[in-house]
Design an enzyme around this catalytic site. Structure first.
Site, PDB file in Angstrom:
ATOM      1  N   LYS A 224       1.358   4.273  -2.897  1.00  0.00           N
ATOM      2  CA  LYS A 224       1.128   5.688  -2.640  1.00  0.00           C
ATOM      3  C   LYS A 224       2.392   6.508  -2.892  1.00  0.00           C
ATOM      4  CE  LYS A 224      -3.139   4.942  -1.591  1.00  0.00           C
ATOM      5  NZ  LYS A 224      -4.205   5.358  -2.531  1.00  0.00           N
TER       6      LYS A 224
ATOM      7  N   TYR B  83       0.844  -1.201   0.000  1.00  0.00           N
ATOM      8  CA  TYR B  83       0.000   0.000   0.000  1.00  0.00           C
ATOM      9  C   TYR B  83       0.875   1.246   0.000  1.00  0.00           C
ATOM     10  CZ  TYR B  83      -3.406   3.440   1.683  1.00  0.00           C
ATOM     11  OH  TYR B  83      -4.196   4.545   1.827  1.00  0.00           O
TER      12      TYR B  83
END
Length: 319
Positions: free
Chosen positions: A175, A171
């Site tokens: 990002k 994750y």
């Protein structure tokens, strides 16, 4: 409540030129995407909203009607589907006559030890969180470039674009990738008069915690330990303390209207940024760089300043 009221006033004061422009917002069926949609509606933008299931669409349609807002154009979209992306942009332009703003918001939040991750874990999380943004840019930028008036691209990442965590490696990587892409894209869009913003929200009152319960069968071979729904729901209680998505949306609009390149919606990270800054400076070797290298970096900085000012930059400007 005072912060939300201030955001409303700030956004309303900067709406000039944005009313009547057309915005396409992904993942607008819930959470931050819906908050952004409501804030953009406040400013008078016409909206095309993507969603994943009919229940989301019906709920948003009912909410907009109850709040007296103009009805959006609703378009189902899986952001990993490139062919569908092309259809969504084409339908938006056909319906409204133009597309001025793209808000890449859709994403998944999945947690697990990165050293145990499988190819499927990488493919799913990166495919949605980074691939979905890339797909949106490829599909929508030609239409945005062809439009006139105020225009912008807003890529919604997360504070994870700056702050890694032990349970969110992929994750976090996704990002960080959105952050790098957006910060580079900004220089390419400036000569076209198109704004480009990276938005990094933090804890927000959404159901983002339940992504692992919606994992597609095609990516079922996870290397992470099986999900305990009870544990996940307990983790989800932390989101109850989060910022209202509508307030996030208001801050996103205010930042876009100001032309900000970076939109940070939550104030509680000064210590983290100070630590990153100090650790980065401390990691630099304490030595003098040779003149030839210093000149290359001077040229790089000058080219970045030119690009930011709206002057197109090529490879020849870097040597």
């Amino acid at each position: 409540m005072q912060a939300q009221d201030n955001a409303v006033g700030q956004a309303g004061g900067q709406a000039d030129g944005w009313a009547g422009q057309v915005a396409l917002i992904t993942g607008a069926g819930t959470g931050i995407g819906l908050g952004v949609a409501r804030a953009f509606s406040d400013a008078g933008l016409a909206l095309a909203l993507t969603y994943r299931n009919e229940a989301q669409r019906a709920a948003v349609a009912a909410q907009f009607a109850a709040e007296g807002r103009p009805a959006p154009l609703f378009l189902p979209l899986d952001v990993t589907d490139r062919a569908r992306w092309a259809d969504v942009v084409a339908q938006t332009v056909a319906h409204f006559g133009a597309l001025h703003v793209l808000v890449n918001n859709a994403g998944v939040s999945v947690f697990g030890n990165t050293d145990e991750a499988s190819h499927a874990d990488y493919d799913w999380i990166m495919g949605v969180n980074f691939g979905g943004v890339a797909n949106g840019l490829v599909a929508a930028l030609p239409a945005i470039k062809a439009a006139s008036g105020k225009r912008s691209v807003v890529n919604v990442a997360s504070m994870a674009a700056f702050l890694p965590g032990p349970q969110a490696g992929i994750y976090t990587a996704s990002k960080f990738a959105v952050r790098g892409l957006t910060e580079s894209l900004r220089y390419n869009l400036a000569p076209h008069g198109i704004g480009c913003a990276l938005c990094c929200p933090a804890l927000t009152r959404t159901n983002a915690w339940d992504s692992a319960l919606k994992r597609p069968d095609a990516f079922g071979q996870s290397g992470f330990a099986p999900v305990s729904e009870a544990e996940l729901r307990q983790f989800g209680t932390a989101f109850d303390a989060g910022m209202d998505p509508y307030e996030v949306g208001q801050k996103v609009f205010a930042g876009m209207a100001r032309g900000d390149g970076l939109i940070l919606t939550h104030p509680e990270f000064a210590d983290d940024f100070r630590e990153i800054y100090e650790a980065s400076l401390a990691a630099l070797p304490d030595e003098v760089a040779p003149p030839a290298r210093l000149e290359i970096e001077r040229l790089r900085r000058a080219a970045m300043a030119q690009a930011k000012a709206g002057i197109a930059v090529g490879l020849a400007d870097l040597t």
